[in-house]
Scaffold this motif. Structure first.
Motif, PDB file in Angstrom:
ATOM      1  N   GLY A  48       0.819  -1.209   0.000  1.00 16.21           N
ATOM      2  CA  GLY A  48       0.000   0.000   0.000  1.00 16.21           C
ATOM      3  C   GLY A  48       0.849   1.253   0.000  1.00 16.21           C
ATOM      4  O   GLY A  48       0.534   2.230  -0.704  1.00 16.21           O
ATOM      5  N   THR A  49       1.929   1.236   0.762  1.00 12.48           N
ATOM      6  CA  THR A  49       2.828   2.389   0.792  1.00 12.48           C
ATOM      7  C   THR A  49       3.468   2.597  -0.588  1.00 12.48           C
ATOM      8  O   THR A  49       3.576   3.725  -1.088  1.00 12.48           O
ATOM      9  CB  THR A  49       3.930   2.187   1.865  1.00 12.48           C
ATOM     10  OG1 THR A  49       3.296   1.961   3.127  1.00 12.48           O
ATOM     11  CG2 THR A  49       4.841   3.377   1.960  1.00 12.48           C
ATOM     12  N   TRP A  50       3.876   1.532  -1.260  1.00 12.35           N
ATOM     13  CA  TRP A  50       4.509   1.633  -2.582  1.00 12.35           C
ATOM     14  C   TRP A  50       3.536   2.201  -3.601  1.00 12.35           C
ATOM     15  O   TRP A  50       3.893   3.073  -4.394  1.00 12.35           O
ATOM     16  CB  TRP A  50       5.022   0.244  -2.997  1.00 12.35           C
ATOM     17  CG  TRP A  50       5.624   0.219  -4.359  1.00 12.35           C
ATOM     18  CD1 TRP A  50       6.817   0.741  -4.746  1.00 12.35           C
ATOM     19  CD2 TRP A  50       5.017  -0.336  -5.522  1.00 12.35           C
ATOM     20  NE1 TRP A  50       7.017   0.540  -6.075  1.00 12.35           N
ATOM     21  CE2 TRP A  50       5.929  -0.128  -6.580  1.00 12.35           C
ATOM     22  CE3 TRP A  50       3.826  -1.008  -5.766  1.00 12.35           C
ATOM     23  CZ2 TRP A  50       5.656  -0.565  -7.878  1.00 12.35           C
ATOM     24  CZ3 TRP A  50       3.577  -1.441  -7.056  1.00 12.35           C
ATOM     25  CH2 TRP A  50       4.493  -1.204  -8.099  1.00 12.35           C
ATOM     26  N   LEU A  51       2.249   1.721  -3.552  1.00 11.82           N
ATOM     27  CA  LEU A  51       1.248   2.226  -4.489  1.00 11.82           C
ATOM     28  C   LEU A  51       0.955   3.707  -4.252  1.00 11.82           C
ATOM     29  O   LEU A  51       0.833   4.483  -5.213  1.00 11.82           O
ATOM     30  CB  LEU A  51      -0.050   1.420  -4.367  1.00 11.82           C
ATOM     31  CG  LEU A  51      -0.033   0.025  -4.986  1.00 11.82           C
ATOM     32  CD1 LEU A  51      -1.344  -0.703  -4.690  1.00 11.82           C
ATOM     33  CD2 LEU A  51       0.189   0.110  -6.487  1.00 11.82           C
TER      34      LEU A  51
ATOM     35  N   ARG B 233       1.660   6.813  -6.972  1.00 13.76           N
ATOM     36  CA  ARG B 233       0.586   7.702  -7.359  1.00 13.76           C
ATOM     37  C   ARG B 233       0.976   9.166  -7.087  1.00 13.76           C
ATOM     38  O   ARG B 233       0.674  10.051  -7.892  1.00 13.76           O
ATOM     39  CB  ARG B 233      -0.673   7.336  -6.601  1.00 13.76           C
ATOM     40  CG  ARG B 233      -1.855   8.126  -7.013  1.00 13.76           C
ATOM     41  CD  ARG B 233      -3.073   7.594  -6.322  1.00 13.76           C
ATOM     42  NE  ARG B 233      -4.211   8.397  -6.763  1.00 13.76           N
ATOM     43  CZ  ARG B 233      -5.451   8.040  -6.613  1.00 13.76           C
ATOM     44  NH1 ARG B 233      -5.738   6.911  -6.036  1.00 13.76           N
ATOM     45  NH2 ARG B 233      -6.410   8.808  -7.024  1.00 13.76           N
ATOM     46  N   ALA B 234       1.654   9.411  -5.988  1.00  6.72           N
ATOM     47  CA  ALA B 234       2.067  10.761  -5.638  1.00  6.72           C
ATOM     48  C   ALA B 234       3.102  11.270  -6.643  1.00  6.72           C
ATOM     49  O   ALA B 234       3.157  12.467  -6.917  1.00  6.72           O
ATOM     50  CB  ALA B 234       2.637  10.793  -4.235  1.00  6.72           C
TER      51      ALA B 234
ATOM     52  N   ASP C 173       3.233   8.467 -11.564  1.00  8.31           N
ATOM     53  CA  ASP C 173       3.460   7.329 -12.433  1.00  8.31           C
ATOM     54  C   ASP C 173       2.162   6.595 -12.777  1.00  8.31           C
ATOM     55  O   ASP C 173       2.104   5.873 -13.760  1.00  8.31           O
ATOM     56  CB  ASP C 173       4.429   6.344 -11.788  1.00  8.31           C
ATOM     57  CG  ASP C 173       5.822   6.920 -11.663  1.00  8.31           C
ATOM     58  OD1 ASP C 173       6.128   7.882 -12.366  1.00  8.31           O
ATOM     59  OD2 ASP C 173       6.586   6.389 -10.846  1.00  8.31           O
ATOM     60  N   GLY C 174       1.126   6.741 -11.940  1.00  6.84           N
ATOM     61  CA  GLY C 174      -0.129   6.047 -12.188  1.00  6.84           C
ATOM     62  C   GLY C 174      -0.035   4.584 -11.722  1.00  6.84           C
ATOM     63  O   GLY C 174       1.007   4.102 -11.365  1.00  6.84           O
ATOM     64  N   ILE C 175      -1.150   3.953 -11.882  1.00  5.88           N
ATOM     65  CA  ILE C 175      -1.169   2.548 -11.442  1.00  5.88           C
ATOM     66  C   ILE C 175      -1.226   1.638 -12.613  1.00  5.88           C
ATOM     67  O   ILE C 175      -1.746   1.780 -13.610  1.00  5.88           O
ATOM     68  CB  ILE C 175      -2.386   2.289 -10.521  1.00  5.88           C
ATOM     69  CG1 ILE C 175      -2.255   3.165  -9.295  1.00  5.88           C
ATOM     70  CG2 ILE C 175      -2.501   0.858 -10.163  1.00  5.88           C
ATOM     71  CD1 ILE C 175      -3.343   3.029  -8.277  1.00  5.88           C
TER      72      ILE C 175
END
Length: 176
Positions: free
Chosen positions: A163-166, A170-171, A174-176
């Motif tokens: 969750g931290t990496w995602l 996003r911040a 780079d998008g998901i």
């Protein structure tokens, strides 16, 4: 004056004789009663019974059947000139005053004490605390097994790291 002296002498002799007859047999001890400690109890309490009526080396049998506790033994106490015994007040005991009786083994002499039972008050015995777990439905899903607990902690750590990496991606945009 002679007529008054004779009735007074007779009265004085009668009082002196009654005082001698009522005097205790063992040098000032109260040997005619059964001592109950505590004298006021609630159901579940343990009662200590003492008497000096049977002598220091005698024995006695107590009867607490009036309250539903049955019979108990009285034996010589530690270093004292009395007999000691114990019984437990049943949890089904009703409020009231009960007569507890002890009978000396050698002489057959009976001594009596009164026990007062009430439903209010505190128990004098040591409190008992609950043991074990309570089934509330909260927690304990994995049980006390350390391997399962470690696997659960590892799964939570991986989820938190992912969750931290995602969120970090996003911040940065780079998008998901």
């Amino acid at each position: 004056m002679r007529h008054t002296a004779r009735p007074l002498t007779a009265t004085a002799l009668a009082v002196a004789f009654a005082a001698l007859a009522a005097a205790p047999a063992y040098g000032g001890e109260n040997t005619g009663r059964l001592e109950l400690s505590p004298a006021g109890v609630v159901p579940g309490d343990e009662v200590t019974v003492r008497t000096a009526a049977c002598g220091a080396d005698g024995t006695a049998t107590g009867d607490a059947g009036a309250i539903g506790a049955g019979s108990f033994s009285l034996a010589p106490g530690s270093g004292q000139r009395q007999l000691d015994g114990r019984f437990e007040v049943p949890s089904s005991a009703q409020p009231g005053t009960y007569e507890i009786v002890a009978t000396c083994a050698d002489s057959g002499r009976q001594v009596i004490g009164d026990l007062v039972v009430s439903l209010t008050g505190t128990r004098t015995a040591q409190p008992t605390y609950p043991r074990g777990s309570v089934k509330t439905g909260v927690g304990g899903a994995l049980g006390p097994d350390p391997v399962q607990t470690a696997a659960g902690v590892a799964a939570l750590a991986v989820a938190a790291a992912g969750g931290t990496w995602l969120l970090h991606r996003r911040a940065r945009g780079d998008g998901i």
